[in-house]
Design an enzyme around this catalytic site. Structure first.
Site, PDB file in Angstrom:
ATOM      1  N   TYR A  38     -19.348  35.499  71.450  1.00  0.00           N
ATOM      2  CA  TYR A  38     -18.356  36.554  71.276  1.00  0.00           C
ATOM      3  C   TYR A  38     -18.235  36.912  69.792  1.00  0.00           C
ATOM      4  CZ  TYR A  38     -13.835  38.884  71.268  1.00  0.00           C
ATOM      5  OH  TYR A  38     -12.826  39.785  71.088  1.00  0.00           O
TER       6      TYR A  38
ATOM      7  N   SER B 128      19.967  33.728  52.601  1.00  0.00           N
ATOM      8  CA  SER B 128      19.499  32.347  52.597  1.00  0.00           C
ATOM      9  C   SER B 128      20.658  31.490  52.097  1.00  0.00           C
ATOM     10  CB  SER B 128      18.267  32.201  51.715  1.00  0.00           C
ATOM     11  OG  SER B 128      18.594  32.577  50.411  1.00  0.00           O
ATOM     12  N   LEU B 129      20.428  30.226  51.858  1.00  0.00           N
ATOM     13  CA  LEU B 129      21.530  29.346  51.479  1.00  0.00           C
ATOM     14  C   LEU B 129      21.252  28.663  50.156  1.00  0.00           C
ATOM     15  CD1 LEU B 129      22.136  27.524  54.898  1.00  0.00           C
ATOM     16  CD2 LEU B 129      23.666  29.177  53.816  1.00  0.00           C
TER      17      LEU B 129
ATOM     18  N   GLU C 162      27.411  21.734  60.415  1.00  0.00           N
ATOM     19  CA  GLU C 162      26.465  21.609  61.529  1.00  0.00           C
ATOM     20  C   GLU C 162      25.080  21.316  60.977  1.00  0.00           C
ATOM     21  OE1 GLU C 162      26.859  25.460  63.417  1.00  0.00           O
ATOM     22  OE2 GLU C 162      25.134  26.238  62.321  1.00  0.00           O
TER      23      GLU C 162
ATOM     24  N   LYS D   7      21.259  21.492  59.868  1.00  0.00           N
ATOM     25  CA  LYS D   7      20.383  22.584  59.443  1.00  0.00           C
ATOM     26  C   LYS D   7      19.065  22.405  60.174  1.00  0.00           C
ATOM     27  CE  LYS D   7      18.619  24.842  55.305  1.00  0.00           C
ATOM     28  NZ  LYS D   7      17.204  24.876  55.658  1.00  0.00           N
TER      29      LYS D   7
ATOM     30  N   ASP E  63      15.333  22.797  61.262  1.00  0.00           N
ATOM     31  CA  ASP E  63      14.103  23.101  60.532  1.00  0.00           C
ATOM     32  C   ASP E  63      13.203  23.973  61.402  1.00  0.00           C
ATOM     33  OD1 ASP E  63      12.504  23.094  58.380  1.00  0.00           O
ATOM     34  OD2 ASP E  63      11.884  20.997  58.536  1.00  0.00           O
TER      35      ASP E  63
ATOM     36  N   ARG F 274      13.279  37.109  59.654  1.00  0.00           N
ATOM     37  CA  ARG F 274      14.056  37.319  58.448  1.00  0.00           C
ATOM     38  C   ARG F 274      13.297  38.186  57.444  1.00  0.00           C
ATOM     39  NH1 ARG F 274      14.585  34.630  53.569  1.00  0.00           N
ATOM     40  NH2 ARG F 274      16.634  34.928  52.658  1.00  0.00           N
TER      41      ARG F 274
ATOM     42  N   GLU G 218      18.309  30.060  64.704  1.00  0.00           N
ATOM     43  CA  GLU G 218      17.044  29.407  64.387  1.00  0.00           C
ATOM     44  C   GLU G 218      16.200  29.220  65.642  1.00  0.00           C
ATOM     45  OE1 GLU G 218      17.190  29.111  61.229  1.00  0.00           O
ATOM     46  OE2 GLU G 218      15.527  27.814  60.629  1.00  0.00           O
TER      47      GLU G 218
ATOM     48  N   TYR H 270      23.885  30.740  65.176  1.00  0.00           N
ATOM     49  CA  TYR H 270      24.884  30.277  64.212  1.00  0.00           C
ATOM     50  C   TYR H 270      25.480  31.353  63.305  1.00  0.00           C
ATOM     51  CZ  TYR H 270      20.568  29.991  61.417  1.00  0.00           C
ATOM     52  OH  TYR H 270      19.379  30.264  60.807  1.00  0.00           O
TER      53      TYR H 270
ATOM     54  N   LYS I 218      21.019  19.095  51.609  1.00  0.00           N
ATOM     55  CA  LYS I 218      19.697  18.645  52.037  1.00  0.00           C
ATOM     56  C   LYS I 218      19.616  17.127  52.100  1.00  0.00           C
ATOM     57  CE  LYS I 218      17.265  22.500  52.242  1.00  0.00           C
ATOM     58  NZ  LYS I 218      16.068  22.570  51.437  1.00  0.00           N
TER      59      LYS I 218
ATOM     60  N   CYS J 126      -7.481  26.137  26.010  1.00  0.00           N
ATOM     61  CA  CYS J 126      -7.265  26.627  27.361  1.00  0.00           C
ATOM     62  C   CYS J 126      -8.521  26.384  28.198  1.00  0.00           C
ATOM     63  CB  CYS J 126      -6.940  28.119  27.331  1.00  0.00           C
ATOM     64  SG  CYS J 126      -6.921  28.875  28.965  1.00  0.00           S
TER      65      CYS J 126
ATOM     66  N   CYS K  67     -10.187  30.035  29.071  1.00  0.00           N
ATOM     67  CA  CYS K  67     -10.789  30.969  28.119  1.00  0.00           C
ATOM     68  C   CYS K  67     -11.168  30.317  26.796  1.00  0.00           C
ATOM     69  CB  CYS K  67      -9.865  32.162  27.883  1.00  0.00           C
ATOM     70  SG  CYS K  67      -8.392  31.736  26.942  1.00  0.00           S
TER      71      CYS K  67
ATOM     72  N   CYS L  37      -1.541  28.790  26.426  1.00  0.00           N
ATOM     73  CA  CYS L  37      -2.790  29.369  25.956  1.00  0.00           C
ATOM     74  C   CYS L  37      -2.422  30.575  25.098  1.00  0.00           C
ATOM     75  CB  CYS L  37      -3.624  29.804  27.159  1.00  0.00           C
ATOM     76  SG  CYS L  37      -4.875  31.023  26.754  1.00  0.00           S
TER      77      CYS L  37
ATOM     78  N   CYS M 291      -7.502  35.996  28.403  1.00  0.00           N
ATOM     79  CA  CYS M 291      -7.602  34.803  29.244  1.00  0.00           C
ATOM     80  C   CYS M 291      -7.619  35.224  30.710  1.00  0.00           C
ATOM     81  CB  CYS M 291      -6.421  33.883  28.973  1.00  0.00           C
ATOM     82  SG  CYS M 291      -6.367  32.474  30.086  1.00  0.00           S
TER      83      CYS M 291
HETATM   84  S1  IVH Z   1      23.557  29.710  58.056  1.00  0.00           S
HETATM   85  C1  IVH Z   1      24.754  33.354  56.004  1.00  0.00           C
HETATM   86  N1  IVH Z   1      23.182  27.634  59.626  1.00  0.00           N
HETATM   87  O1  IVH Z   1      18.373  27.722  56.730  1.00  0.00           O
HETATM   88  C2  IVH Z   1      24.326  32.239  56.861  1.00  0.00           C
HETATM   89  N2  IVH Z   1      21.312  28.523  58.457  1.00  0.00           N
HETATM   90  O2  IVH Z   1      17.918  27.604  53.883  1.00  0.00           O
HETATM   91  C3  IVH Z   1      22.913  31.919  56.670  1.00  0.00           C
HETATM   92  N3  IVH Z   1      19.207  27.399  58.928  1.00  0.00           N
HETATM   93  O3  IVH Z   1      17.768  31.139  56.301  1.00  0.00           O
HETATM   94  C4  IVH Z   1      22.376  30.807  57.367  1.00  0.00           C
HETATM   95  N4  IVH Z   1      20.011  25.943  60.367  1.00  0.00           N
HETATM   96  O4  IVH Z   1      17.066  30.048  58.529  1.00  0.00           O
HETATM   97  C5  IVH Z   1      22.615  28.510  58.773  1.00  0.00           C
HETATM   98  N5  IVH Z   1      22.954  25.838  61.067  1.00  0.00           N
HETATM   99  C6  IVH Z   1      22.410  26.713  60.227  1.00  0.00           C
HETATM  100  C7  IVH Z   1      21.040  26.693  59.938  1.00  0.00           C
HETATM  101  C8  IVH Z   1      20.523  27.619  59.024  1.00  0.00           C
HETATM  102  C9  IVH Z   1      18.926  26.385  59.750  1.00  0.00           C
HETATM  103  C10 IVH Z   1      18.228  28.092  58.075  1.00  0.00           C
HETATM  104  C11 IVH Z   1      18.309  29.597  58.080  1.00  0.00           C
HETATM  105  C12 IVH Z   1      18.480  29.991  56.637  1.00  0.00           C
HETATM  106  C13 IVH Z   1      17.941  28.791  55.938  1.00  0.00           C
HETATM  107  C14 IVH Z   1      18.485  28.681  54.540  1.00  0.00           C
END
Ligand code: IVH
Length: 699
Positions: A51, A97-98, A131, A133, A135, A154, A190, A242, A330, A424, A427, A442, A448
């Site tokens: 293919y 994002s956070l 709550e 986070k 992944d 996103r 998520e 969320y 984290k 460098c 270069c 450099c 370069c």
């Molecule tokens: S709150 C304005 N809650 O983490 C509220 N985010 O590092 C924005 N994520 O982009 C997000 N679990 O994709 C929220 N319980 C949770 C989450 C969560 C995972 C992700 C989300 C965000 C990223 C930021």
């Protein structure tokens, strides 16, 4: 049918134009036939290799005769990068994002910041919902009259990709809402793959000899970004809701209340979400979740805290794309032990020489790591690390792995101290370290190749000019050939092609179609927002936030250039004006002015000014009476904290400066205003009381 027959035929070089056209027609038919067998009936008749040979032959003939490409050509359907296959979806409410917290201290600071911003006294509790986070991959789902209409990734937070079909296949994702719901609601959350499903998927893939996914997040992302949603459907993805985007009416007063509404509508909300009233209990929750982490059926990488009162969330607003009212705490980085094989030197866009540790590959936190940054020569000295050493490395979230320490007991005989180069590696120019700097640079500038190529790469990168189809390899080749020497050349590529000076479409791996797409992408970027253009220049320390500040403040390129020219002596009104921009201090100012002090950079700006149509940054609220005005707050304010006042003014399009000058439009004085009020009086700048200001902005 044997493989030789299907892929066979005369050598491509020997085909006449007529034969080529006939062959392309046959290939379009044949490849389409096998596609249908494979995808729809799941009963392929030929091997993957056979293919691929058909597809390759089709491409080779098209490369020789680009004008013969058919509208039903298989190369328009197969092998296209998946990203090109999704429509763009603008987010009417940006997806944020956070910010991150890595320690208990950071969490206390988060609470402190909120109290200061809102001006709360000690006794008033700040309730937060905590709550896990997840992944996974964030997604936004729009419902109109309770029916799911559009799903989006996103993306860059402002524009995502349309994944409606794929989101429909997520197992616990509701296609219609229950209970009473607003006319329009966007639910965000998520998409993730549970650990058992992840293990089963990888096992099946390994059996078939397919590449396995490094972790559940990659598996979820890969599954969600399938152009064929039937593949996604086979992957057993799940969804935790969320957050919200656009809403046609308010749905709750608190975060907790919102989660309850989500449950009522039929969404899965993380069952571990819980309400707390102080930092201490939040930290205890964090410890507990960290301990239970391994037993959860899905991967998490921390805990998220969100201010419960939505009116407070509103007041707190956001800073550079992250809400002030939420933070991700984290988990500690995971560590592993491995051997450092070799230290190599990488040259970045600003000429910085960064030592890189090339490692014996090792798995840390579910990802195979084979390189780690050593930052600079001081870091090598601090660690005392040598080639051949055994080292402990760690990964924190998406951050590049770090070397934590050297296991001295394991050092083999005969290792030597690493000698940092004074030339460098790319270069050969002198690599020097400026006074007081840790970085070795450099001095070759644009001669370069590493610097030139890195700058160009930055220029076309997503948050700058976002030119799709011009990858790192292309840039490198075109730079080496002298076709693209400066960013402006990118905008002359099409002309060079049409004049016959170059022939991109005839090159291996380009083709007529992708070349046309590239030209279109470049044409689209001739209109560019001023802040993106500034960011694209790659000035040291000027990231997206600073680029925005500059764009807002100076409005357009000629104005900015003239002001930077006048500020060169690094004193006087224009210099003061630059450093008075909130967020730009003397150090960043110096990097900006250094950029303007170099003739080739000024030439670059002239060139870009000619080829581009630079759009002034849209003021956030055009109709605001203070948009575009420069204001200074001084003295203690009564109805709002200083931070809140500043954030509010900026959201209305005003520029907030730290000191009063001739260019200031308003000085807002609180109690005990001192020298700034006097200076305003001397300069004849309008002075407002806090109440007058509130009237003016309609607060
Ligand atoms: S709150 C304005 N809650 O983490 C509220 N985010 O590092 C924005 N994520 O982009 C997000 N679990 O994709 C929220 N319980 C949770 C989450 C969560 C995972 C992700 C989300 C965000 C990223 C930021």
């Amino acid at each position: 049918m044997t493989d030789a027959v299907v892929s066979g035929g005369a050598a491509v070089e020997a085909l006449s134009e007529r034969e080529a056209a006939r062959e392309l027609a046959r290939l379009a038919f044949e490849i389409g036939f096998h596609d249908r067998l494979y995808h729809q009936k799941d009963t392929p008749e030929i091997s993957d290799e056979a293919y691929d040979a058909l597809v390759r032959r089709n491409r080779e003939i098209e490369a020789r005769f680009p004008h013969l490409q058919r509208s039903d050509s298989p190369s328009l359907r197969v092998g296209a990068a998946p990203a090109e296959g999704f429509d763009k979806v603008p987010h009417s409410v940006p997806m944020l994002s956070l910010g991150n917290a890595f320690s208990a201290e950071d969490v206390h600071e988060f609470f402190g910041r909120i109290r200061r911003f809102l001006g709360l006294d000690e006794t008033e509790p700040v309730d937060v919902v905590a709550e896990p986070k997840i992944d996974g991959v964030s997604a936004s789902a729009r419902y109109e009259n309770g029916e799911f209409t559009i799903g989006a990734t996103r993306g860059d937070g402002v524009t995502g990709e349309n994944i409606t079909q794929n989101l429909r296949t997520v197992i616990d994702f509701p296609l219609t809402l229950r209970d009473d719901f607003p006319k329009i609601v966007e639910v965000r959350g998520e998409v993730y793959m549970g650990k058992p499903d992840f293990a089963a998927l990888n096992q099946a893939r390994a059996l078939k000899g397919e590449a396995v996914f490094a972790n559940p997040r990659n598996a979820a992302a890969g599954s969600l970004r399938q152009l064929d949603s039937r593949i996604t459907a086979g992957r057993r993805l799940q969804f935790f809701a969320y957050a919200w985007g656009e809403l046609s009416e308010p749905v709750a007063d608190t975060q907790k209340g919102f989660l309850d509404r989500l449950t009522g509508w039929g969404f899965q909300v993380n069952p571990l979400a819980q309400l707390f009233t102080d930092a201490e209990s939040v930290l205890a929750y964090y410890e507990k979740i960290a301990n239970d982490r391994a037993h959860l059926p899905y991967d998490i990488d921390g805990v998220v805290y969100k201010v419960n009162r939505l009116d407070w969330q509103q007041r707190l607003g956001m800073v550079s794309r992250a809400p002030r009212w939420a933070i991700a705490h984290k988990f500690a980085a995971e560590q592993a032990r491995t051997v450092l094989r070799e230290i190599t030197i990488q040259v970045g866009r600003t000429g910085a020489l960064t030592p890189v540790a090339n490692l014996e590959p090792v798995t840390v936190g579910g990802v195979v790591v084979s390189r780690a940054s050593l930052h600079n020569r001081d870091e090598i000295a601090r660690l005392g690390v040598r080639e051949g050493d055994t080292v402990i490395i760690q990964r924190a979230g998406d951050v590049i792995p770090q070397i934590v320490e050297v296991v001295m007991d394991a050092r083999p005989d005969g290792t030597k101290e690493f000698v940092f180069p004074d030339k460098c590696p790319d270069c050969g120019s002198l690599a020097a370290r400026e006074d007081g700097e840790v970085v070795t640079r450099c001095t070759g500038g644009l001669i370069c190749p590493a610097q030139a190529v890195e700058r160009l790469r930055h220029f076309v990168s997503r948050n700058a000019f976002d030119i799709e189809g011009l990858g790192a390899k292309h840039i490198e080749t075109l730079w080496q050939e002298g076709v693209i020497k400066t960013p402006g050349d990118i905008f002359r590529l099409e002309k060079m092609e049409r004049n016959g000076d170059i022939a991109l479409s005839k090159r291996e791996g380009w083709g007529a179609r992708s070349t046309e797409n590239l030209f279109q992408a470049i044409r689209d970027r001739r209109n560019i927002a001023f802040d993106r253009m500034i960011f694209g220049l790659g000035i040291r320390q000027v990231g997206q936030t600073t680029a925005k500040l500059l764009a807002r403040h100076y409005g357009d390129l000629p104005n900015w250039r003239a002001a930077m020219d006048r500020a060169q002596p690094r004193e006087g009104d224009d210099y003061d004006e630059l450093t008075a921009i909130d967020g730009i201090g003397p150090v960043v100012a110096s990097d900006i002015l250094d950029f303007f002090a170099e003739a080739h950079n000024v030439d670059l700006l002239t060139d870009l000014g000619n080829v581009l149509n630079i759009e002034a940054l849209e003021a956030p609220a055009a109709e605001s009476p203070v948009s575009g005005k420069t204001v200074v707050f001084t003295g203690s304010l009564l109805t709002m904290t200083r931070a809140e006042a500043k954030a509010r003014a900026e959201s209305l399009g005003a520029k907030v400066a730290g000191s009063v000058s001739k260019k200031t439009d308003y000085v807002i004085i609180g109690a005990d205003a001192g020298s700034k009020a006097r200076k305003a009086q001397d300069l004849g700048v309008a002075i407002l009381t806090e109440d007058q200001w509130r009237d003016l902005v309609g607060a």
